[in-house]
Design a protein around this motif. Structure first.
Motif, PDB file in Angstrom:
ATOM      1  N   LEU A  27      53.982  -1.838   9.526  1.00  0.00           N
ATOM      2  CA  LEU A  27      53.569  -3.217   9.304  1.00  0.00           C
ATOM      3  C   LEU A  27      52.616  -3.689  10.395  1.00  0.00           C
ATOM      4  N   VAL A  28      52.583  -2.963  11.482  1.00  0.00           N
ATOM      5  CA  VAL A  28      51.692  -3.285  12.579  1.00  0.00           C
ATOM      6  C   VAL A  28      50.259  -3.235  12.060  1.00  0.00           C
ATOM      7  N   ARG A  29      49.464  -4.202  12.442  1.00  0.00           N
ATOM      8  CA  ARG A  29      48.079  -4.251  11.962  1.00  0.00           C
ATOM      9  C   ARG A  29      47.170  -3.433  12.865  1.00  0.00           C
ATOM     10  N   GLU A  32      44.397  -4.524  15.938  1.00  0.00           N
ATOM     11  CA  GLU A  32      44.827  -5.686  16.711  1.00  0.00           C
ATOM     12  C   GLU A  32      45.079  -5.302  18.162  1.00  0.00           C
ATOM     13  N   ARG A 100      58.255  -7.946  18.203  1.00  0.00           N
ATOM     14  CA  ARG A 100      58.157  -8.899  17.090  1.00  0.00           C
ATOM     15  C   ARG A 100      56.732  -9.415  16.915  1.00  0.00           C
ATOM     16  N   ALA A 101      56.012  -9.590  18.013  1.00  0.00           N
ATOM     17  CA  ALA A 101      54.606 -10.019  17.917  1.00  0.00           C
ATOM     18  C   ALA A 101      53.762  -8.950  17.213  1.00  0.00           C
ATOM     19  N   ARG A 103      54.925  -7.159  14.855  1.00  0.00           N
ATOM     20  CA  ARG A 103      55.495  -7.078  13.510  1.00  0.00           C
ATOM     21  C   ARG A 103      56.083  -5.702  13.223  1.00  0.00           C
ATOM     22  N   GLY A 105      58.505  -3.282  11.962  1.00  0.00           N
ATOM     23  CA  GLY A 105      59.478  -3.429  10.889  1.00  0.00           C
ATOM     24  C   GLY A 105      60.647  -2.477  11.001  1.00  0.00           C
ATOM     25  N   THR A 109      59.034   2.914  16.369  1.00  0.00           N
ATOM     26  CA  THR A 109      57.632   2.821  15.969  1.00  0.00           C
ATOM     27  C   THR A 109      56.805   3.441  17.076  1.00  0.00           C
ATOM     28  N   GLU A 123      56.113   4.309  11.621  1.00  0.00           N
ATOM     29  CA  GLU A 123      57.458   3.751  11.716  1.00  0.00           C
ATOM     30  C   GLU A 123      58.429   4.674  10.997  1.00  0.00           C
TER      31      GLU A 123
END
Length: 136
Positions: A27-29, A32, A100-101, A103, A105, A109, A123
């Motif tokens: 889910l990590v973009r 970024e 959490r910043a 993301r 999931g 990870t 992940e």
């Protein structure tokens, strides 16, 4: 960077794929920047975000430590869990806020970070034979 200098990271990427973990499945973009963290960033590094309920991460730690890249351990979710010798995990509320910043999931990870930005992420479970000997 020479072809030989890239070989360990290529081996790691292939090993993670053999484990059924497709790159960029997190889910990590991608692209970024990493949230604030306590370490001095390297040009390219691996960040392992994990928690107490990940099970046996021996194979994962072996793979990332053999990558030839600096490895950052982030122990999230408030339960102290060791990292392999030589790695001092970042722990506490700030480490959990970091996860959490991003993301995250699922723990663990693994993030491949280049110049402070997420280049790739995986992940999930890291179990079974990594096959690194066959990849080199």
């Amino acid at each position: 960077m020479t072809r030989a200098a890239r070989a360990p990271i290529v081996s790691l990427l292939l090993a993670l794929t053999l484990l059924g973990l497709s790159p960029a499945s997190a889910l990590v973009r991608l692209g970024e920047p990493l949230p604030a963290h306590p370490w001095t960033a390297a040009e390219r590094e691996l960040v392992v975000v994990y928690s107490h309920d990940c099970g046996d991460l021996g194979d994962l730690w072996n793979a990332v430590l053999r990558s030839g890249l600096p490895v950052r351990a982030v122990n999230a979710e408030a339960v102290l869990t060791p990292a392999p010798g030589g790695l001092k995990p970042w722990r506490g509320p700030d480490a959990t806020a970091f996860a959490r910043a991003l993301r995250v999931g699922t723990y663990p990870t693994v993030l491949l970070v280049q110049q402070g930005r997420v280049l790739n992420a995986w992940e999930g479970d890291f179990t079974g034979e990594l096959g690194l000997d066959r990849l080199n």
